[in-house]
Design an enzyme around this catalytic site. Structure first.
Site, short mmCIF file in Angstrom:
data_model
loop_
_atom_site.label_atom_id
_atom_site.label_comp_id
_atom_site.label_asym_id
_atom_site.label_seq_id
_atom_site.Cartn_x
_atom_site.Cartn_y
_atom_site.Cartn_z
N ALA A 1 16.38 90.29 40.34
CA ALA A 1 16.93 91.64 40.23
C ALA A 1 16.08 92.47 39.27
CB ALA A 1 18.37 91.58 39.74
N ASP B 1 12.85 92.00 38.68
CA ASP B 1 11.60 92.31 39.39
C ASP B 1 11.80 93.47 40.35
OD1 ASP B 1 10.35 90.33 38.06
OD2 ASP B 1 10.45 88.86 39.69
N CYS C 1 -19.81 62.06 30.10
CA CYS C 1 -20.55 61.24 31.03
C CYS C 1 -21.02 62.20 32.12
CB CYS C 1 -19.63 60.17 31.64
SG CYS C 1 -20.40 59.34 33.04
N CYS D 1 -18.77 53.69 33.71
CA CYS D 1 -19.93 53.49 34.60
C CYS D 1 -21.18 53.07 33.84
CB CYS D 1 -20.21 54.76 35.40
SG CYS D 1 -20.93 56.07 34.40
N LYS E 1 10.91 79.74 8.03
CA LYS E 1 9.47 80.03 7.94
C LYS E 1 8.83 79.59 9.24
CE LYS E 1 5.47 79.00 4.96
NZ LYS E 1 4.55 79.62 5.83
N GLU F 1 15.48 82.73 5.08
CA GLU F 1 15.01 82.84 6.46
C GLU F 1 14.23 81.59 6.83
OE1 GLU F 1 12.52 86.36 6.60
OE2 GLU F 1 13.98 87.46 5.38
N TYR G 1 8.66 87.57 15.73
CA TYR G 1 9.89 87.65 14.94
C TYR G 1 9.63 88.57 13.76
CZ TYR G 1 11.77 83.68 17.50
OH TYR G 1 12.25 82.86 18.47
N GLU H 1 6.13 87.55 12.37
CA GLU H 1 5.34 86.37 12.70
C GLU H 1 5.19 86.26 14.22
OE1 GLU H 1 4.25 84.91 10.12
OE2 GLU H 1 3.70 82.84 10.63
N LYS I 1 13.92 85.11 -0.27
CA LYS I 1 13.48 86.41 -0.78
C LYS I 1 14.59 87.03 -1.62
CE LYS I 1 10.78 87.12 3.41
NZ LYS I 1 10.75 87.69 4.75
N CYS J 1 -20.98 55.50 28.96
CA CYS J 1 -19.66 55.73 29.53
C CYS J 1 -18.93 54.40 29.68
CB CYS J 1 -19.81 56.41 30.90
SG CYS J 1 -18.26 56.46 31.83
N ARG K 1 -3.37 89.67 10.40
CA ARG K 1 -3.41 89.68 8.94
C ARG K 1 -4.84 89.76 8.43
NH1 ARG K 1 -3.94 85.94 4.80
NH2 ARG K 1 -2.80 86.51 2.94
N CYS L 1 -19.75 58.71 38.64
CA CYS L 1 -18.93 57.90 37.74
C CYS L 1 -17.55 57.66 38.37
CB CYS L 1 -18.77 58.59 36.39
SG CYS L 1 -17.63 57.74 35.31
N SER M 1 0.41 86.55 0.58
CA SER M 1 0.82 85.22 0.98
C SER M 1 2.07 84.86 0.17
CB SER M 1 -0.36 84.30 0.69
OG SER M 1 -0.03 83.03 1.04
N LYS N 1 8.38 74.41 1.67
CA LYS N 1 7.70 73.79 2.81
C LYS N 1 8.30 72.42 3.11
CE LYS N 1 3.60 74.86 3.89
NZ LYS N 1 2.46 75.70 3.86
N ASP O 1 6.09 79.04 12.09
CA ASP O 1 4.71 78.60 11.96
C ASP O 1 3.84 79.31 12.98
OD1 ASP O 1 2.61 77.27 10.95
OD2 ASP O 1 3.14 75.30 11.75
S1 IVH Z 1 7.46 86.89 4.31
C1 IVH Z 1 4.22 88.54 1.20
N1 IVH Z 1 9.00 85.64 5.99
O1 IVH Z 1 4.39 82.45 6.12
C2 IVH Z 1 4.15 87.76 2.48
N2 IVH Z 1 6.71 85.07 5.93
O2 IVH Z 1 3.10 81.25 3.78
C3 IVH Z 1 5.48 87.24 2.78
N3 IVH Z 1 6.04 83.38 7.55
O3 IVH Z 1 1.89 84.88 5.72
C4 IVH Z 1 5.73 86.99 4.17
N4 IVH Z 1 8.03 83.11 8.45
O4 IVH Z 1 2.77 84.43 8.10
C5 IVH Z 1 7.76 85.77 5.50
N5 IVH Z 1 10.48 84.62 7.46
C6 IVH Z 1 9.25 84.77 6.97
C7 IVH Z 1 8.15 84.01 7.48
C8 IVH Z 1 6.89 84.19 6.92
C9 IVH Z 1 6.75 82.73 8.49
C10 IVH Z 1 4.59 83.18 7.31
C11 IVH Z 1 3.80 84.46 7.14
C12 IVH Z 1 3.19 84.37 5.76
C13 IVH Z 1 3.20 82.89 5.51
C14 IVH Z 1 3.20 82.61 4.02
#
Ligand code: IVH
Length: 684
Positions: free
Chosen positions: A41, A43, A442, A427, A121, A119, A239, A189, A305, A424, A147, A447, A88, A329, A123
């Site tokens: 729908a 599409d 190879c 072969c 984090k 929040e 996100y 992210e 934060k 190899c 970045r 082979c 960072s 982490k 990756d």
């Molecule tokens: S805040 C001042 N919030 O983690 C920079 N970062 O290790 C603060 N990341 O460079 C970023 N989820 O790429 C923030 N909920 C989140 C995140 C997040 C993943 C990444 C981001 C940052 C890195 C820092």
């Protein structure tokens, strides 16, 4: 009022209605994960809009949902200064470290409120999305930037535009309700969901390419891809977590920021909370770890934060990170086990891949007995010995990897040095390493490993789809000398197959029927089946559509090949190389003689722009004047040097001067580059 004017205004109305509707469904699907209608729908609505825009090109706008893939392959990315540095985060690895941080925060905050937003984090990699005022009081996406080094990033706008969870525009109403101005910047992210990552690696495997190591690298590589249509297929997500206005954080605080971002249509991670103490943090972390495996994307920790803007300001920044935030982490899921051997396998393209054979060990809910060792360099760098104890890591669903050698009283070093084979394993011909590549290959065309892998590839689901042509059957066919090339499959008889292990009359008949049935798979599948390097499913389909037959494809020049979307010099060279080999041409002849269908419906080139005259002015962001002209003419349009009443469109770039003024004066529609490309695309 003339008839055209009426149809124009009806069409304009319907187009706007469809756009609104499509935006709503995109938001439901890509941001809220709560679709209300079926894909079909959706599409249908999209196709209706595409049709209207094709019939009434003057209605096109760059923020139309049809315009996500409008950009042309970039030649490189522009470097852009960030409005404010992308810093960072400092890391914590234990609750003790979090408690230390919490104490410092309270000390520095004095009498200001201290409350935290927690929040996940994610990756991936951080990106900055800039929005600027649009007509009608809303805002539209103008750039997406990586970045980079934190000060200067790369402008990857045309790639960002393909990400469905990034709104191309935000309505005036939404901005007003959220109390936001028309110009702002969102940071967040970009991640590659696990499903997309697995699919990508499956494809890369089929194409004989090195596999992406993890979703983060794959996302980073994808965002730096020069072809937006490829990015579109990879299904990245963004996100959002920060909102900036004039290079300053929005002063309502972090929690309200996430609410506002949600309200104006961004994807915000729903797993978030407000925490007041280290105990709360520990609970949130525990909860995140429990959810981790089921999220569908990778996370590597939790970010905390300070919520209030005033407190953030009081705390300030160290050189590289805010004092008001910290990343907790996760420690990677790992286990220690012994390396018993290294197995080298040969792929379809001849690539040698080393795999660690391990004493089985239980890591994060799964038994691991094999782990990737990437390539010869990796083994060399680690100085790995057979018999070593190694730390094996498993992140999410990703292939386990050997992270390091463990050496202590309980874990003595291994004894036998592993020498990477110079021949190899199948072969015994010498292997070669092409300069600049990490892999050994190879290169023996005969082979048996390559033949085996080629047969398996040929029969696999995405290719000729021959059910029943699995490992065991292929191995027997080879051992008995019944096939020497994929074309020999078509000469197999029921009697021959009945001689194989565990093959009764019925299973023999079934396999023969599958093999014969595969002749109708069509050109794209055969092209894929040939295993031309770098030609995966989508490229094969585009080539089939463009050329319509194997003969036409085999006769194509580099220039003709590169006219196909997604085909650049690397792919075209590989195709030319393939068709220059007599053995490959002979194979194609045999497949043809066996009755394989090597035709496809050719895409009709549209003369969409016939009768339209364009005037180009100013500097376009990615196309040169000549390229734009060529594209217009290829689609049947004309270009002219000056603006007159006969001009259909003015395409204006930066520093457009008097021609643009004249266009406005004469009420001639003005397009930017995205608009032009959209117009060209809508004719496909
Ligand atoms: S805040 C001042 N919030 O983690 C920079 N970062 O290790 C603060 N990341 O460079 C970023 N989820 O790429 C923030 N909920 C989140 C995140 C997040 C993943 C990444 C981001 C940052 C890195 C820092």
């Amino acid at each position: 009022m003339g008839e055209t004017a009426t149809t124009h205004s009806t069409a304009a109305h319907r187009a706007e209605e469809l756009r609104e509707e499509l935006r709503r469904h995109e938001h439901l699907y890509y941001v809220l994960d709560a679709p209300e209608i079926t894909d079909a729908a959706y599409d249908a609505l999209m196709n209706e809009l595409k049709r209207i825009e094709a019939d009434h090109p003057e209605l096109l706008s760059p923020d139309s949902p049809t315009q996500r893939v409008g950009g042309k392959p970039a030649e490189g990315f522009k470097k852009v200064h960030h409005s404010r540095p992308m810093l960072s985060l400092d890391n914590a690895y234990s609750t003790e470290e979090l408690a230390d941080w919490d104490r410092r925060v309270h000390e520095l905050a004095g009498n200001l409120p201290v409350e935290y937003t927690a929040e996940l984090k994610m990756d991936g990699l951080s990106v900055a999305l800039r929005y600027e005022p649009a007509a009608g009081g809303g805002a539209r996406l103008v750039s997406g930037i990586t970045r980079g080094d934190g000060q200067i990033g790369e402008d990857v706008t045309s790639n960002i535009r393909t990400i469905r969870s990034v709104p191309l525009s935000v309505s005036a109403e939404k901005l007003q309700n959220a109390g936001l101005p028309q110009a702002f910047e969102v940071r967040g992210e970009a991640v590659m969901p696990e499903a997309a990552f697995l699919r990508l690696n499956e494809e890369r495997e089929q194409q004989g390419l090195t596999l992406a190591v993890n979703p983060r690298n794959a996302a980073a590589g994808t965002l730096r891809t020069l072809e937006p249509s490829i990015v579109a297929q990879r299904r990245l997500d963004v996100y959002a977590y920060f909102l900036l206005i004039d290079g300053e954080f929005w002063p309502q605080g972090q929690s309200a920021t996430l609410d506002a971002l949600t309200a104006i249509g961004f994807r915000v991670n729903p797993h978030r909370g407000r925490v007041h103490s280290v105990d709360d943090m520990a609970k949130f972390i525990e909860d995140a770890e429990a959810r981790r495996a089921k999220l569908g994307y990778e996370i590597d920790g939790v970010v905390l934060k300070v919520d209030a803007y005033r407190t953030q300001q009081r705390l300030g920044y160290t050189g590289r990170a805010p004092r008001w935030a910290i990343a907790y982490k996760f420690t990677a899921k790992s286990g220690i086990t012994q390396l018993n051997d290294i197995l080298i396998t040969v792929g379809r393209t001849g690539k040698l891949t080393p795999t660690a054979m391990l004493t089985p060990v239980f890591i994060g809910g799964a038994t691991v007995s094999r782990a990737t060792l990437h390539n010869a360099d990796f083994i060399e760098r680690m100085g790995l010995l057979i018999g070593d104890w190694v730390k094996v890591e498993r992140g999410g669903d990703v292939i386990p990897k050997v992270a390091e050698v463990v050496e202590d009283a309980e874990h003595p070093r291994g004894t036998r040095k592993f020498s990477y084979p110079s021949e190899c394993p199948e072969c015994h011909n010498p292997v070669v390493r092409v300069e600049g590549e990490v892999d050994y290959r190879c290169v023996n065309v005969d082979c048996p490993a390559k033949l085996r892998e080629s047969l398996l590839h040929f029969g696999s689901r995405g290719v000729m789809n021959i059910e029943g042509l699995g490992d065991a059957v292929v191995q027997q066919l080879l051992d008995r000398g019944m096939v020497h090339s994929v074309a020999d499959l078509y000469d197999l008889t029921e009697e021959q197959l009945t001689g194989l292990d565990r093959f009764a009359k019925k299973s023999a008949q079934a396999l023969i029927a599958e093999i014969q049935g595969s002749k109708n798979a069509g050109l794209a599948r055969v092209v894929m089946g040939l295993g031309i390097r770098f030609v995966g499913e989508r490229t094969a389909e585009l080539l089939a559509e463009e050329f319509g037959s194997m003969d036409a494809l085999a006769a194509a020049t580099a220039e003709e090949l590169e006219r196909v979307e997604e085909v650049g010099p690397r792919i075209s060279q590989s195709i030319l190389e393939f068709f220059s080999q007599a053995a490959n041409l002979a194979l194609i002849e045999r497949l043809k003689a066996a009755g394989a269908d090597m035709t496809a419906e050719k895409r009709q080139r549209s003369e969409q722009l016939a009768g339209l005259t364009f005037v180009l002015t100013g500097t376009l962001p990615t196309l040169t004047r000549d390229e734009a002209k060529q594209k217009i003419e290829a689609a049947g349009g004309k270009t002219a040097g000056s603006v007159s009443k006969k001009t259909s469109y003015v395409v204006a770039g930066e520093e457009a001067g008097s021609k643009l003024e004249k266009a406005l004066e004469l009420n001639i529609p003005v397009l930017d580059e995205a608009g032009l490309l959209a117009l060209l695309n809508s004719s496909a």
